[in-house]
Design a protein around this motif. Structure first.
Motif, PDB file in Angstrom:
ATOM      1  N   PHE A 208      -9.280  21.005 -28.553  1.00 32.54           N
ATOM      2  CA  PHE A 208      -8.226  21.790 -27.427  1.00 32.54           C
ATOM      3  C   PHE A 208      -7.661  22.728 -27.409  1.00 32.54           C
ATOM      4  N   THR A 209      -7.350  23.162 -28.992  1.00 27.45           N
ATOM      5  CA  THR A 209      -6.917  24.788 -29.430  1.00 27.45           C
ATOM      6  C   THR A 209      -8.071  25.534 -29.142  1.00 27.45           C
ATOM      7  N   LEU A 210      -9.660  25.194 -29.085  1.00 26.17           N
ATOM      8  CA  LEU A 210     -10.981  26.098 -28.313  1.00 26.17           C
ATOM      9  C   LEU A 210     -10.609  25.758 -26.720  1.00 26.17           C
ATOM     10  N   LEU A 211     -10.231  24.732 -26.596  1.00 27.14           N
ATOM     11  CA  LEU A 211      -9.820  24.781 -24.822  1.00 27.14           C
ATOM     12  C   LEU A 211      -9.172  25.594 -24.639  1.00 27.14           C
ATOM     13  N   ASN A 212      -7.883  25.589 -24.981  1.00 25.41           N
ATOM     14  CA  ASN A 212      -6.612  26.590 -24.815  1.00 25.41           C
ATOM     15  C   ASN A 212      -7.198  27.832 -25.067  1.00 25.41           C
ATOM     16  N   SER A 213      -8.247  28.522 -25.600  1.00 26.34           N
ATOM     17  CA  SER A 213      -8.676  29.928 -26.274  1.00 26.34           C
ATOM     18  C   SER A 213      -9.349  29.991 -24.550  1.00 26.34           C
ATOM     19  N   PHE A 214     -10.086  29.580 -23.864  1.00 23.75           N
ATOM     20  CA  PHE A 214     -10.921  29.910 -22.628  1.00 23.75           C
ATOM     21  C   PHE A 214     -10.122  29.663 -21.144  1.00 23.75           C
ATOM     22  N   LEU A 215      -8.865  28.528 -21.663  1.00 24.64           N
ATOM     23  CA  LEU A 215      -9.091  28.192 -19.945  1.00 24.64           C
ATOM     24  C   LEU A 215      -7.182  28.223 -19.878  1.00 24.64           C
ATOM     25  N   TYR A 216      -6.542  29.440 -20.913  1.00 21.51           N
ATOM     26  CA  TYR A 216      -4.955  29.543 -21.081  1.00 21.51           C
ATOM     27  C   TYR A 216      -4.745  30.373 -19.808  1.00 21.51           C
ATOM     28  N   GLN A 217      -5.471  31.126 -19.070  1.00 18.36           N
ATOM     29  CA  GLN A 217      -4.825  31.430 -18.014  1.00 18.36           C
ATOM     30  C   GLN A 217      -4.683  30.656 -16.683  1.00 18.36           C
ATOM     31  N   LEU A 218      -5.183  29.501 -16.704  1.00 19.43           N
ATOM     32  CA  LEU A 218      -5.665  28.628 -15.422  1.00 19.43           C
ATOM     33  C   LEU A 218      -3.822  28.006 -15.788  1.00 19.43           C
ATOM     34  N   VAL A 219      -3.408  27.653 -16.262  1.00 19.88           N
ATOM     35  CA  VAL A 219      -2.543  26.797 -16.286  1.00 19.88           C
ATOM     36  C   VAL A 219      -1.232  28.488 -16.514  1.00 19.88           C
ATOM     37  N   GLN A 220       0.061  28.054 -16.292  1.00 23.80           N
ATOM     38  CA  GLN A 220       0.514  29.026 -16.630  1.00 23.80           C
ATOM     39  C   GLN A 220       1.522  28.464 -18.258  1.00 23.80           C
ATOM     40  N   GLU A 221       2.061  29.813 -19.434  1.00 23.61           N
ATOM     41  CA  GLU A 221       2.272  29.532 -20.910  1.00 23.61           C
ATOM     42  C   GLU A 221       3.510  28.201 -20.647  1.00 23.61           C
ATOM     43  N   ARG A 222       4.624  28.871 -19.783  1.00 19.41           N
ATOM     44  CA  ARG A 222       5.968  27.564 -19.555  1.00 19.41           C
ATOM     45  C   ARG A 222       5.664  25.887 -19.423  1.00 19.41           C
ATOM     46  N   VAL A 223       4.864  26.712 -18.440  1.00 19.43           N
ATOM     47  CA  VAL A 223       4.098  24.688 -18.300  1.00 19.43           C
ATOM     48  C   VAL A 223       3.502  23.875 -19.333  1.00 19.43           C
ATOM     49  N   ARG A 224       3.074  24.626 -19.609  1.00 22.24           N
ATOM     50  CA  ARG A 224       1.648  23.991 -20.970  1.00 22.24           C
ATOM     51  C   ARG A 224       2.624  24.069 -21.860  1.00 22.24           C
ATOM     52  N   VAL A 225       3.735  24.582 -22.642  1.00 17.78           N
ATOM     53  CA  VAL A 225       4.198  24.591 -23.595  1.00 17.78           C
ATOM     54  C   VAL A 225       5.899  23.188 -22.925  1.00 17.78           C
ATOM     55  N   ALA A 226       6.460  23.288 -22.122  1.00 20.98           N
ATOM     56  CA  ALA A 226       6.903  22.923 -21.706  1.00 20.98           C
ATOM     57  C   ALA A 226       6.707  21.209 -21.717  1.00 20.98           C
ATOM     58  N   PHE A 227       5.691  21.146 -20.736  1.00 22.95           N
ATOM     59  CA  PHE A 227       4.520  19.479 -21.401  1.00 22.95           C
ATOM     60  C   PHE A 227       4.785  19.474 -22.738  1.00 22.95           C
ATOM     61  N   SER A 228       3.882  20.267 -23.651  1.00 27.21           N
ATOM     62  CA  SER A 228       3.375  19.537 -24.322  1.00 27.21           C
ATOM     63  C   SER A 228       4.575  19.090 -25.331  1.00 27.21           C
ATOM     64  N   MET A 229       5.579  19.812 -25.180  1.00 30.70           N
ATOM     65  CA  MET A 229       6.591  19.376 -26.326  1.00 30.70           C
ATOM     66  C   MET A 229       7.002  17.978 -25.625  1.00 30.70           C
ATOM     67  N   VAL A 230       7.447  18.152 -24.330  1.00 34.02           N
ATOM     68  CA  VAL A 230       8.240  16.534 -23.538  1.00 34.02           C
ATOM     69  C   VAL A 230       7.039  15.597 -24.190  1.00 34.02           C
ATOM     70  N   ALA A 231       6.063  15.464 -24.770  1.00 36.07           N
ATOM     71  CA  ALA A 231       4.697  14.278 -24.457  1.00 36.07           C
ATOM     72  C   ALA A 231       4.846  13.767 -26.079  1.00 36.07           C
ATOM     73  N   ILE A 232       5.166  15.763 -27.176  1.00 36.67           N
ATOM     74  CA  ILE A 232       5.316  15.443 -28.404  1.00 36.67           C
ATOM     75  C   ILE A 232       6.679  15.032 -28.541  1.00 36.67           C
ATOM     76  N   LEU A 233       7.761  14.531 -27.931  1.00 37.54           N
ATOM     77  CA  LEU A 233       8.979  13.511 -27.884  1.00 37.54           C
ATOM     78  C   LEU A 233       8.376  12.194 -27.808  1.00 37.54           C
ATOM     79  N   LEU A 234       7.969  12.074 -26.563  1.00 41.69           N
ATOM     80  CA  LEU A 234       7.666  10.661 -26.602  1.00 41.69           C
ATOM     81  C   LEU A 234       6.970  10.076 -27.752  1.00 41.69           C
ATOM     82  N   LEU A 235       5.945  10.940 -27.784  1.00 42.75           N
ATOM     83  CA  LEU A 235       5.102  10.244 -28.961  1.00 42.75           C
ATOM     84  C   LEU A 235       6.283   9.784 -29.810  1.00 42.75           C
TER      85      LEU A 235
END
Length: 438
Positions: free
Chosen positions: A74-101
């Motif tokens: 997923f780091t590789l995926l993020n290297s190529f697709l990071y421009q498709l999703v805004q940084e704030r969305v990626r970061v906030a969604f990831s933090m919430v998902a980690i909290l739930l897990l």
């Protein structure tokens, strides 16, 4: 005529938040690896509460592998697709998902062994580790790219925050072990801690766009920001004047406009060609580290087995706390001195020399090991671990700080994302090697 000065980081607010964000990227991995004793004990308990003696789970090796493989992919995926999703969305969604897990992991502590056998617990735990590291990969890649837009000292702060994550987890485990709580209350409290921490980290991230200093550097689309940040400090308080037909292009008076200031960003491959040596060095650094930590290092036992209390905390103190403390020191030193330089041939030599730590650690007091016992002394183990951890933090921090300086400011985010991928590649290689060394 307009005027603009470089903002001041008031109260070091941006620096503190970047440090905290660094802590958040490695919090999931450290809380799982530090709790290896809890997981192994639970996997060896039958439905009636007696020990089964299972030894075929290889929990530490599988945990390392299933942590690093999604991190790599997923780091590789993020290297190529990071421009498709805004940084704030990626970061906030990831933090919430980690909290739930993490909340799910905490809830499983309260599930009786009679309702969930070792096989089911192992499968659920491995799935949780996979997904939590999947989101951690997106989070880490996004934040490394963001930090690459800030002045170089923030890379060191971010890496130092990552080092603190291990200390934070180790101290939480030490408190859990010493609490002598019954009925799983110690493990429950341990896993609730990262839930609260991730909530606080998410709150800190939401504050970042409101800081003038952070907005100045992170708003990559403003030409003034891209030009001013490259100018000499003594020139940054001069007025801005228009010298281009483009009404949005303005530069400081007395500063020559770079000829290719409006070039498009380089391709991922073009950026890689500029940073390949730093990428190879960070891969090698973490491959050596994950080959033996924690799979080999947690097997080292104290020679003072008659002291039950010391025997109980030995792994937590001498393995995890020593490693993470010295790793943090190593990550912090580059803010004071950077040696060898990024052009020096000594830099890759220093990285490759860390391979010697693999046999050294395997020679420590490991029961039933062919090499174990050569350094049958607690102090020798602590010294080797301290040097091992310091070199990991120092060299890794240098790699991550040097790479963005090898490209233009507009390509820093791509360089940061690529370096995160190769960092993950090193972790994955090390985790794979650990199966053969365990």
């Amino acid at each position: 005529m307009l005027s603009q000065k470089v903002p001041v980081d008031r109260g070091q607010a941006t620096a503190i938040i970047v440090f905290i964000l660094g802590l958040g990227t490695l919090l999931p991995w450290n809380f799982f690896v530090t709790a290896s004793l809890y997981f192994n004990n639970r996997l060896n308990v039958t439905l009636n509460g007696t020990q089964t003696g299972h030894t075929d789970y290889s929990f530490n090796s599988w945990m390392a592998f299933l942590s690093m493989l999604p991190l790599l992919l997923f780091t590789l995926l993020n290297s190529f697709l990071y421009q498709l999703v805004q940084e704030r969305v990626r970061v906030a969604f990831s933090m919430v998902a980690i909290l739930l897990l993490f909340s799910l992991t905490a809830a499983l502590v309260q599930v009786p062994d009679a309702d969930m056998g070792p096989d089911t617990f192992f499968a659920v735990t491995m799935a949780t580790i996979w997904f939590i590291n999947m989101f951690s990969a997106v989070l880490q890649g996004s934040l490394f790219g963001m930090v690459g837009l800030l002045p170089s000292r923030f890379n060191t702060l971010f890496m130092s925050g990552q080092g603190l994550a291990g200390i934070f987890a180790a101290l939480a485990m030490l408190c859990s072990v010493l609490s002598n709580a019954e009925g799983g209350a110690d493990a429950l409290g341990y896993f609730i801690t990262p839930c609260v921490a991730m909530g606080a980290i998410l709150f800190c991230y939401t504050l970042l766009p409101h800081l003038e200093f952070a907005r100045y550097y992170l708003n990559r689309d403003e030409p003034n920001v891209q030009l001013i940040e490259k100018m000499p400090i003594e020139s940054q308080d001069k007025p801005i004047v228009k010298i281009s037909k483009d009404p949005e292009v303005q530069v400081l008076q007395g500063y020559q406009l770079p000829e290719k200031h409006n070039q498009k960003r380089l391709s991922v491959f073009a950026v890689f060609k500029k940073i390949w040596l730093m990428a190879a060095c960070v891969t090698c650094t973490f491959a050596v580290t994950l080959a033996v930590f924690p799979v080999i290092t947690v097997k080292v036992k104290t020679v003072y087995r008659d002291y039950a209390r010391w025997d109980k905390v030995f792994t937590c103190v001498c393995c995890f706390i020593v490693f993470n403390s010295m790793d943090l020191v190593g990550r912090s030193i580059p803010s004071l001195v950077k040696w060898p330089s990024k052009e020096s041939r000594l830099f890759p030599v220093a990285v490759l020399s860390r391979v010697l730590f693999i046999p050294l650690l395997m020679m420590c007091n490991i029961p039933n090991s062919r090499l174990g016992g050569i350094f049958a002394n607690d102090f020798a183990f602590v010294i080797i671990m301290a040097l091992f951890a310091f070199s990991n933090g120092y060299l890794a921090s240098l790699c991550m700080a040097y790479a963005p300086r090898l490209v233009r400011s507009g390509d820093c985010e791509t360089a940061g994302a690529l370096m995160t991928f190769f960092l993950a590649l090193g972790l994955s290689l090390g985790a794979s090697i650990s199966f053969f060394l365990a």
